[in-house]
Design a protein around this motif. Structure first.
Motif, PDB file in Angstrom:
ATOM      1  N   ILE A 256       0.845  -1.199   0.000  1.00  0.00           N
ATOM      2  CA  ILE A 256       0.000   0.000   0.000  1.00  0.00           C
ATOM      3  C   ILE A 256       0.879   1.246   0.000  1.00  0.00           C
ATOM      4  N   PHE A 257       1.958   1.189   0.745  1.00  0.00           N
ATOM      5  CA  PHE A 257       2.886   2.322   0.812  1.00  0.00           C
ATOM      6  C   PHE A 257       3.464   2.641  -0.560  1.00  0.00           C
ATOM      7  N   SER A 258       3.877   1.613  -1.287  1.00  0.00           N
ATOM      8  CA  SER A 258       4.508   1.887  -2.585  1.00  0.00           C
ATOM      9  C   SER A 258       3.467   2.372  -3.596  1.00  0.00           C
ATOM     10  N   ILE A 259       2.251   1.868  -3.480  1.00  0.00           N
ATOM     11  CA  ILE A 259       1.192   2.357  -4.371  1.00  0.00           C
ATOM     12  C   ILE A 259       0.923   3.834  -4.084  1.00  0.00           C
ATOM     13  N   ASN A 260       0.829   4.168  -2.806  1.00  0.00           N
ATOM     14  CA  ASN A 260       0.597   5.569  -2.432  1.00  0.00           C
ATOM     15  C   ASN A 260       1.736   6.472  -2.911  1.00  0.00           C
ATOM     16  N   ASN A 261       2.948   5.947  -2.844  1.00  0.00           N
ATOM     17  CA  ASN A 261       4.100   6.709  -3.324  1.00  0.00           C
ATOM     18  C   ASN A 261       3.968   7.043  -4.798  1.00  0.00           C
ATOM     19  N   LYS A 262       3.497   6.057  -5.561  1.00  0.00           N
ATOM     20  CA  LYS A 262       3.314   6.264  -6.999  1.00  0.00           C
ATOM     21  C   LYS A 262       2.258   7.320  -7.245  1.00  0.00           C
ATOM     22  N   ILE A 263       1.157   7.221  -6.509  1.00  0.00           N
ATOM     23  CA  ILE A 263       0.074   8.191  -6.681  1.00  0.00           C
ATOM     24  C   ILE A 263       0.618   9.589  -6.409  1.00  0.00           C
ATOM     25  N   LYS A 264       1.418   9.696  -5.360  1.00  0.00           N
ATOM     26  CA  LYS A 264       1.941  11.003  -4.960  1.00  0.00           C
ATOM     27  C   LYS A 264       3.009  11.526  -5.918  1.00  0.00           C
ATOM     28  N   THR A 265       4.005  10.691  -6.216  1.00  0.00           N
ATOM     29  CA  THR A 265       5.131  11.207  -6.998  1.00  0.00           C
ATOM     30  C   THR A 265       4.794  11.336  -8.481  1.00  0.00           C
ATOM     31  N   LYS A 266       4.007  10.400  -9.006  1.00  0.00           N
ATOM     32  CA  LYS A 266       3.708  10.462 -10.434  1.00  0.00           C
ATOM     33  C   LYS A 266       2.443  11.266 -10.703  1.00  0.00           C
ATOM     34  N   GLY A 267       1.691  11.549  -9.646  1.00  0.00           N
ATOM     35  CA  GLY A 267       0.473  12.325  -9.814  1.00  0.00           C
ATOM     36  C   GLY A 267      -0.610  11.586 -10.590  1.00  0.00           C
ATOM     37  N   VAL A 268      -0.577  10.250 -10.583  1.00  0.00           N
ATOM     38  CA  VAL A 268      -1.624   9.501 -11.285  1.00  0.00           C
ATOM     39  C   VAL A 268      -2.625   8.937 -10.277  1.00  0.00           C
ATOM     40  N   PRO A 269      -3.898   8.858 -10.677  1.00  0.00           N
ATOM     41  CA  PRO A 269      -4.878   8.275  -9.756  1.00  0.00           C
ATOM     42  C   PRO A 269      -4.707   6.765  -9.640  1.00  0.00           C
ATOM     43  N   PHE A 270      -5.292   6.195  -8.595  1.00  0.00           N
ATOM     44  CA  PHE A 270      -5.192   4.764  -8.325  1.00  0.00           C
ATOM     45  C   PHE A 270      -5.540   3.916  -9.559  1.00  0.00           C
ATOM     46  N   GLU A 271      -6.611   4.293 -10.243  1.00  0.00           N
ATOM     47  CA  GLU A 271      -7.105   3.500 -11.375  1.00  0.00           C
ATOM     48  C   GLU A 271      -6.052   3.340 -12.460  1.00  0.00           C
ATOM     49  N   GLU A 272      -5.128   4.304 -12.551  1.00  0.00           N
ATOM     50  CA  GLU A 272      -4.181   4.267 -13.659  1.00  0.00           C
ATOM     51  C   GLU A 272      -2.853   3.617 -13.311  1.00  0.00           C
ATOM     52  N   ILE A 273      -2.731   3.103 -12.101  1.00  0.00           N
ATOM     53  CA  ILE A 273      -1.480   2.418 -11.760  1.00  0.00           C
ATOM     54  C   ILE A 273      -1.558   0.992 -12.275  1.00  0.00           C
ATOM     55  N   PHE A 274      -0.651   0.673 -13.209  1.00  0.00           N
ATOM     56  CA  PHE A 274      -0.793  -0.641 -13.827  1.00  0.00           C
ATOM     57  C   PHE A 274      -0.148  -1.746 -13.009  1.00  0.00           C
ATOM     58  N   ASP A 275       0.942  -1.413 -12.300  1.00  0.00           N
ATOM     59  CA  ASP A 275       1.634  -2.496 -11.601  1.00  0.00           C
ATOM     60  C   ASP A 275       1.201  -2.589 -10.138  1.00  0.00           C
ATOM     61  N   LEU A 276      -0.030  -3.022  -9.941  1.00  0.00           N
ATOM     62  CA  LEU A 276      -0.514  -3.211  -8.575  1.00  0.00           C
ATOM     63  C   LEU A 276       0.023  -4.516  -7.995  1.00  0.00           C
ATOM     64  N   PHE A 277       0.559  -5.335  -8.897  1.00  0.00           N
ATOM     65  CA  PHE A 277       1.117  -6.597  -8.420  1.00  0.00           C
ATOM     66  C   PHE A 277       2.281  -6.976  -9.327  1.00  0.00           C
ATOM     67  N   ALA A 278       3.080  -7.930  -8.891  1.00  0.00           N
ATOM     68  CA  ALA A 278       4.141  -8.463  -9.736  1.00  0.00           C
ATOM     69  C   ALA A 278       4.043  -9.977  -9.697  1.00  0.00           C
ATOM     70  N   ILE A 279       4.476 -10.612 -10.776  1.00  0.00           N
ATOM     71  CA  ILE A 279       4.518 -12.068 -10.796  1.00  0.00           C
ATOM     72  C   ILE A 279       5.921 -12.480 -10.357  1.00  0.00           C
ATOM     73  N   ARG A 280       5.990 -13.385  -9.401  1.00  0.00           N
ATOM     74  CA  ARG A 280       7.306 -13.833  -8.963  1.00  0.00           C
ATOM     75  C   ARG A 280       7.470 -15.319  -9.244  1.00  0.00           C
ATOM     76  N   ILE A 281       8.542 -15.658  -9.960  1.00  0.00           N
ATOM     77  CA  ILE A 281       8.828 -17.059 -10.259  1.00  0.00           C
ATOM     78  C   ILE A 281      10.071 -17.461  -9.479  1.00  0.00           C
ATOM     79  N   ILE A 282       9.885 -18.392  -8.541  1.00  0.00           N
ATOM     80  CA  ILE A 282      11.009 -18.812  -7.688  1.00  0.00           C
ATOM     81  C   ILE A 282      11.387 -20.237  -8.054  1.00  0.00           C
ATOM     82  N   ILE A 283      12.610 -20.416  -8.548  1.00  0.00           N
ATOM     83  CA  ILE A 283      12.994 -21.766  -8.955  1.00  0.00           C
ATOM     84  C   ILE A 283      13.936 -22.401  -7.940  1.00  0.00           C
ATOM     85  N   ASP A 284      13.783 -23.723  -7.857  1.00  0.00           N
ATOM     86  CA  ASP A 284      14.597 -24.501  -6.934  1.00  0.00           C
ATOM     87  C   ASP A 284      15.651 -25.201  -7.780  1.00  0.00           C
ATOM     88  N   THR A 285      16.891 -24.734  -7.699  1.00  0.00           N
ATOM     89  CA  THR A 285      17.909 -25.288  -8.583  1.00  0.00           C
ATOM     90  C   THR A 285      19.264 -25.355  -7.883  1.00  0.00           C
TER      91      THR A 285
END
Ligand code: MN
Length: 739
Positions: A256-285
């Motif tokens: 939530i903190f990083s989303i709020n940071n984006k809203i504040k620094t980039k001046g874009v509303p919540f609806e326009e933030i595209f990266d609300l999540f990231a996909i993480r692939i963790i491999i065991d090797t």
């Protein structure tokens, strides 16, 4: 737990034991012979020492040390010594046990760590803050034992998790400190999970409405997001399995903190933030295959989704200075949405979440030296303690959150530096002497000035001259704490020498006028010129900054100088100490009601954030300007609340009378004919709001405008902003933090 009139002591005893057993289970992985007994001993001592104490929530105090120890073991991965110290971390500060007792009962190492965890008590002086001194003390122990900081972070995390039961002003102070120092520190030590939680909790208590709003919106979008994520990973999963790669794929929401940071620094509303999540692939090797397997996964992902060429980050070949390793890419996913994908191994993931502590587990890892390198640098800064803890803290903090670049020496040795670091920073990074004698540099064989900003991959040769000495303006060229503190030290030394000369000059002048050269008289003169110290007075005398003709206006009585016009008496009165001002102001009232001047308190609305009625605000006691009112989300608020909590007064708005307050609004949009006219007309005619200034910049068909208006309160402002948003061509309307 609610406070109850009758406390069931038996039930509590059971609960304490239950929590203790859970702690032991969390320690299991690291337990060696005899460890269990040690932990039991620490627990028994702590239980006995805190036995009559309760937390603000009404719970037995012992819950807290148990919880802190649990976090140390489970969430940071620390061993027995840390668990023992965590159980005992508050006993010296809050009970009769001493550091010597700890040494006797446990040992030297444990006593040292607990000493590091015990706050300094005592009086604060005007130029510094007790809080900053405590931060410094804690950081000093970093060079002895990193565990002190790690336990302190666990302590802070538990206090943040249980902040609910504190009063609002306490919450604000603790949450501000957390955002100001502890979260950056956790970041720098690579404790990502803890950093993220500290930031989110910090936001929750500093700006509760903002936090709740984002949380609500995230929750609303969750089902749709989940569907999207599973659609995204389905084809990848299949191929990974086919190729025999063991992998876990998760969709991770951003904090939530990083989303709020984006809203504040980039001046874009919540609806326009595209990266609300990231996909993480963790491999065991296997260890040898880590790098090649991560790139194999990258190849599979980009077979399905097109990568953005600008968004590839390879932190496997070049890990971040905090030890972070991962491969990041942003790809075009289904439905035309950009998606960030993070690829890493199980080891890398553990390092990213648990940071420094996890490094011990993988001792042969190449990144250990990166973190060790950082700690070595910190140690050096700490070895040159500056007089002012706040100054130190500011410099130190600068380097906690910076993005990094890497550059090379002529021999090909790699140095990691914060972004915006200059050739001069690089010189100081090599050696203090190289920095002090630096006159320029060659970057990629081309001559550049000291202030040249380095780019990743630059190769730098530093040019020196034995005649060179550090200059005042160098402070403007450097960004690393190390270079800053080295330059400041050199300058202070220089200043001290000059002040020595000034002292002699002043003594001669006093002798000439037959005035006694006493400490009292020197201070009187420093006071007269409104200077903070005699050192400063001497310095100014030496550089000719002070007119000693003023001395003629003094006469001497019984060896003490007095200003002839009696002005000195008035001056002395003005020179109340900060402590006096603070206690006098506090004495008048507990809560400052703004707009109602019954209390005869001198206050001002701070121009850095222009608070208006309805804003969540606090008062800050200043030396010369009475109380300044700031918004809780003012850009300066964290710093003030974290370092000077004793100067903060609660404040609220009166509900009466309509006064006007200045507020700033930023508008962006498409530059259409007559748009500015429409906006100004709307403001002055329809809404009847007074404008103080308006300025518009247009650029290739878009415009950005700033309007300063007088409004009554936040409702009035919100209303105005809503109407402005509806004007044709307007894309965004936001309130300015400062102007
Ligand atoms: Mn504690």
């Amino acid at each position: 737990m609610q406070e109850q009139p009758v406390i069931d002591l038996e039930a509590e005893k059971k609960e304490i034991l239950k929590r203790y057993k859970a702690l032991l289970r969390a320690c299991k992985r690291t337990l060696e012979k005899g460890d269990k007994l040690l932990i039991r001993k620490a627990f028994d001592i702590s239980l006995e020492a805190h036995k009559d104490m309760r937390r603000k929530s009404g719970e037995p105090y012992i819950y807290h040390p148990i919880a802190v120890a649990h976090i140390c073991a489970e969430e940071i991965g620390l061993g027995t010594t840390s668990v023992v110290c965590a159980l005992l971390h508050d006993v010296v500060e809050d009970t009769d046990l001493t550091i010597d007792d700890i040494k006797r009962l446990f040992g030297e190492k444990e006593a040292k760590i607990i000493d590091g965890l015990t706050k300094i008590s005592g009086v604060f002086d005007q130029s510094s803050s007790l809080q900053a001194e405590n931060f410094r003390k804690m950081l000093l122990t970093l060079s002895d034992d990193v565990r002190v900081i790690l336990i302190k972070l666990a302590d802070r995390l538990h206090n943040m998790r249980t902040l609910e039961s504190m009063k609002r002003d306490k919450q604000l102070k603790i949450a501000s400190e957390t955002l100001y120092l502890y979260a950056p520190l956790a970041h720098r030590l690579g404790l990502n999970a803890i950093k993220t939680e500290l930031e989110d909790l910090g936001l929750k208590y500093t700006e509760p409405e903002v936090y709740e709003d984002i949380q609500k919106r995230l929750k609303e979008g969750e089902p749709e997001r989940k569907k999207f994520i599973s659609k995204f990973i389905e084809p990848i999963k299949e191929i990974l399995a086919e190729q025999g790669l063991k992998a876990k794929i998760i969709g991770r929401p951003k904090s939530i903190f990083s989303i709020n940071n984006k809203i504040k620094t980039k001046g874009v509303p919540f609806e326009e933030i595209f990266d609300l999540f990231a996909i993480r692939i963790i491999i065991d090797t296997e260890a040898e295959k880590e790098k090649s397997d991560c790139w194999r996964v990258y190849s599979i992902v980009t077979d399905f989704y097109h990568p953005s060429p600008e968004r590839l980050r390879d932190w496997i070949s070049t890990p971040k200075a905090n030890g972070y390793e991962s491969l990041h890419t942003t790809v075009m996913g289904p439905e035309g949405k950009w998606v960030e994908v993070q690829i890493r191994t199980v080891r890398m993931d553990e390092l990213a979440e648990k940071g420094y502590a996890a490094h011990w587990k993988y001792k042969d890892s190449a990144n250990e030296s990166q973190l060790d390198d950082w700690i070595r640098k910190i140690r050096e800064i700490l070895e040159n303690p500056q007089e002012n803890a706040l100054e130190f803290l500011d410099d130190f903090k600068l380097n906690l959150f910076a993005e990094e670049i890497f550059a090379f020496t002529p021999k090909g040795e790699m140095k990691t530096l914060p972004i915006n670091a200059t050739a001069l920073d690089f010189a100081f990074d090599i050696h203090t002497k190289v920095g002090e004698k630096c006159i320029g540099a060659k970057v990629n064989h081309k001559l550049v000035p000291l202030s040249y900003k380095l780019k990743s991959g630059d190769q730098i040769e530093i040019l020196t001259s034995s005649k060179q000495t550090p200059k005042e303006d160098w402070l403007g060229y450097v960004v690393t704490a190390r270079a800053k503190s080295k330059i400041k030290n050199a300058l202070k030394e220089e200043r001290r020498k000059i002040a020595e000369d000034g002292r002699e000059m002043l003594e001669r002048k006093f002798n000439h006028l037959k005035i006694d050269f006493t400490v009292q008289n020197i201070n009187e003169l420093a006071n007269y010129f409104k200077l903070p110290s005699s050192q400063e007075l001497f310095y100014r005398v030496a550089v000719g900054n002070i007119d000693l003709k003023h001395l003629k206006n003094f006469r001497q009585e019984h060896g003490k100088i007095i200003h002839k016009t009696g002005e000195i008496a008035k001056k002395a009165d003005q020179h109340k100490s900060l402590e006096q001002i603070v206690s006098e102001t506090r004495g008048k009232s507990d809560m400052l009601v703004i707009g109602e001047n019954l209390q005869k308190i001198d206050y001002k609305l701070s121009p850095c954030c222009n608070p208006i009625p309805g804003d969540d605000v606090f008062g800050f006691i200043t030396i010369n300007e009475g109380i300044k009112i700031h918004r809780v989300n003012c850009p300066n608020a964290l710093q003030l609340l974290a370092n000077y909590a004793y100067r903060v007064v609660k404040a609220k708005w009166t509900s009466q009378e309509l006064i006007s307050f200045l507020a700033g609004i930023k508008i962006t949009g498409i530059d259409e004919l007559g748009l500015v006219n429409n906006i100004t007309k709307l403001i002055s005619n329809e809404l009847n709001v007074n404008m103080r200034s308006i300025s518009f910049d247009t650029n290739d068909g878009t415009f950005e405008g700033t309007i300063m208006v007088f409004v009554h309160d936040t409702n009035h402002l919100t209303e105005l902003m809503k109407k402005l948003k509806k004007v044709n061509g307007v894309l965004s309307v936001t309130r300015l933090d400062n102007n």
